[in-house]
Design an enzyme around this catalytic site. Structure first.
Site, short mmCIF file in Angstrom:
data_model
loop_
_atom_site.label_atom_id
_atom_site.label_comp_id
_atom_site.label_asym_id
_atom_site.label_seq_id
_atom_site.Cartn_x
_atom_site.Cartn_y
_atom_site.Cartn_z
N LYS A 1 2.65 -9.55 2.53
CA LYS A 1 2.04 -8.24 1.09
C LYS A 1 2.83 -7.88 0.97
O LYS A 1 3.92 -6.46 1.25
CB LYS A 1 1.42 -7.74 2.45
CG LYS A 1 0.06 -6.52 2.42
CD LYS A 1 -0.75 -5.57 3.73
CE LYS A 1 -0.93 -3.98 3.04
NZ LYS A 1 -1.88 -3.04 3.69
N ARG B 1 -6.47 3.31 -1.45
CA ARG B 1 -6.23 4.36 -0.73
C ARG B 1 -6.80 6.29 -1.11
O ARG B 1 -7.51 6.63 -0.16
CB ARG B 1 -4.39 4.92 -0.60
CG ARG B 1 -2.82 4.00 -0.29
CD ARG B 1 -2.07 4.38 -0.76
NE ARG B 1 -1.27 3.28 0.20
CZ ARG B 1 -0.16 2.30 -0.26
NH1 ARG B 1 0.44 3.22 -1.61
NH2 ARG B 1 0.33 1.57 -0.25
N LYS C 1 5.75 2.48 1.37
CA LYS C 1 5.12 1.46 2.91
C LYS C 1 6.76 0.59 2.14
O LYS C 1 6.71 -0.52 3.04
CB LYS C 1 4.21 1.33 2.97
CG LYS C 1 3.01 2.25 2.83
CD LYS C 1 1.62 1.62 3.46
CE LYS C 1 0.43 2.56 3.42
NZ LYS C 1 -0.56 2.25 4.34
N GLU D 1 8.10 -15.30 5.61
CA GLU D 1 6.84 -13.66 6.47
C GLU D 1 5.70 -15.25 6.76
O GLU D 1 5.21 -14.97 8.25
CB GLU D 1 6.73 -12.77 4.97
CG GLU D 1 7.61 -11.84 5.10
CD GLU D 1 7.10 -11.03 6.06
OE1 GLU D 1 6.54 -11.30 7.48
OE2 GLU D 1 7.37 -10.30 6.84
N LYS E 1 -1.00 -10.91 -1.08
CA LYS E 1 -1.84 -9.71 -1.37
C LYS E 1 -1.10 -8.99 -2.37
O LYS E 1 0.40 -8.45 -1.56
CB LYS E 1 -2.68 -8.81 -0.09
CG LYS E 1 -3.16 -7.75 -0.74
CD LYS E 1 -3.43 -6.98 1.41
CE LYS E 1 -3.95 -5.20 0.68
NZ LYS E 1 -4.06 -4.22 2.10
N SER F 1 -7.68 -2.84 -4.65
CA SER F 1 -9.08 -2.41 -5.68
C SER F 1 -7.71 -2.06 -6.96
O SER F 1 -9.12 -1.60 -7.53
CB SER F 1 -8.52 -1.00 -4.49
OG SER F 1 -7.43 -0.81 -4.71
N TYR G 1 -13.75 -7.31 -4.08
CA TYR G 1 -15.60 -6.41 -3.68
C TYR G 1 -16.06 -6.51 -5.31
O TYR G 1 -18.09 -5.73 -4.78
CB TYR G 1 -14.11 -4.88 -4.18
CG TYR G 1 -13.90 -4.49 -3.96
CD1 TYR G 1 -13.47 -3.38 -2.72
CD2 TYR G 1 -12.26 -4.13 -4.30
CE1 TYR G 1 -12.20 -2.68 -1.59
CE2 TYR G 1 -11.40 -3.70 -3.18
CZ TYR G 1 -11.31 -3.62 -1.88
OH TYR G 1 -9.99 -2.89 -1.23
#
Ligand code: PBG
Length: 350
Positions: free
Chosen positions: A219, A229, A242, A258, A273, A299, A338
């Site tokens: 990610k 967000r 982040k 990872e 992602k 998004s 979505y």
């Protein structure tokens, strides 16, 4: 069709037959297989079906409420009763699973994200309500503290540091809370080190052997999460960024490390992602590990396509289908999008 014609011969009115037979003609014509719809269908390598879709939805408090998210046109925050309706509809359209994200009342957010552990929090109530009306629908829940913390981070903050091991302790509690409320698949999206193994062990200790772990393994710290967000109400509250826990967009090899760790720690499925800007990572992960690999069309990717489509700048439906098919070509087994109900409706119609 364009030929590498000999100019002199082409310009002479009467081309001798001998010259015509010498016209360079490709033996291999890639276009033969594309000549008609039926032919294209026969050689098609990848397809998108309803079985590839997971629908992320946003839940909020209240009743009979559907509230649009400005930066995600067409996406709504739904009260639980409306979420139940929508979940049922998505299932009847053939969508196998949904992923739940809460818009937590700001008054319930605190630095420790304590609401994540409340057995009656929004996500837990939504899980129970949807399970009751739609027992066959797969229910995926997000493990991370950001919808619950006042600072908008996925973990606990001390000064400017996101604490890893202390956060994992809380994430274990969050995952168990979700499993007890009926989650089928736990999806840690927090990017703390060691959380997959810790959560797997805790689930097993409580008898949740069959609850799957979908690891947000690779990610990235991405600008494409902006509209999400807004939807969960952290864009204004997030302190800093982040980048100390989500990955640097410059890195590909690191994604493989990872994923390797999460696989070792017991992940059933791994995720990459965002999606479209990271198709190379999806491909490498699928090639290297060969385990179920999901992608998240996040998004911002959705918002980009919708913005252009709503401006009449591109054909939104075609862009939607093409972007999702690209995930399949890159090796993804399923995509969080979505668009899920819209795709399902379209596939059903045609
Ligand atoms: C939170 C989380 C995020 C997304 C899914 N889970 C945002 C973030 O990490 O800030 C993004 C999804 C999207 O953009 O659609 N842990």
């Amino acid at each position: 069709m364009i030929w590498p014609l000999d100019k002199a011969k082409a310009s002479s009115a009467a081309t001798p037959a001998s010259a015509r037979t010498q016209r360079p003609s490709p033996l291999v014509r890639m276009r033969r297989n594309r000549k008609a719809d039926w032919a294209r269908r026969l050689v098609r390598e990848n397809t998108l079906t309803c079985d590839d879709l997971i629908w992320p939805i946003f839940v909020r408090e209240g009743a009979n409420a559907r509230e649009p998210v400005a930066s995600l046109p067409g996406v709504e925050r739904m009260s639980i009763d409306m979420a139940v309706e929508s979940a049922r509809e998505a299932f009847s359209l053939g969508v196998p699973a949904i992923a739940l994200f809460p818009y937590t009342d700001p008054a319930l957010r605190d630095p420790a994200g304590a609401e994540a552990l409340n057995p009656d929090n929004l996500v837990c109530r939504a899980l129970r309500a949807i399970r009751e009306t739609c027992p066959e629908l797969g229910l995926v829940t997000d493990v991370a503290l950001d919808p619950y913390t006042s600072h908008g981070h996925d973990g606990l903050l001390r000064g400017e540091e996101i604490l890893n091991d202390e956060t994992v302790e809380v994430l274990i509690g969050q995952a168990l809370n979700q499993a007890r409320a009926g989650a089928d698949m736990i999806a840690p999206s927090d990017m703390m080190d060691g959380r997959i193994g810790a959560i797997r062990r805790a689930l097993d200790d409580e008898g949740f052997h069959n609850v799957q772990v979908l690891a947000y393994a690779a990610k990235y710290a991405s600008a494409f999460y902006g509209p999400f967000r807004d939807a969960v109400g952290t864009s204004k509250t997030l302190v800093g960024d982040k980048r100390t826990y989500q990955m640097d967009p410059a890195n590909g090899d690191e994604a493989l490390r990872e994923v390797a760790l999460d696989v070792e720690e017991g992940a059933d499925i791994v995720m990459v992602k965002p999606g479209l800007p990271y198709l190379d990572v999806i491909w490498r992960v699928k090639e290297r590990f060969g385990l179920p690999t999901f992608a998240y069309q996040v998004s911002g990717e959705y918002a980009m396509i919708e913005a252009a489509a709503r401006n009449g700048w591109l054909d939104g439906e075609r862009a939607m289908m093409e972007s999702l098919l690209a995930f399949k070509r890159a090796g993804a087994d399923a995509v969080l999008t979505y668009y899920a109900p819209r795709v399902a409706r379209l596939l059903r119609a045609g």
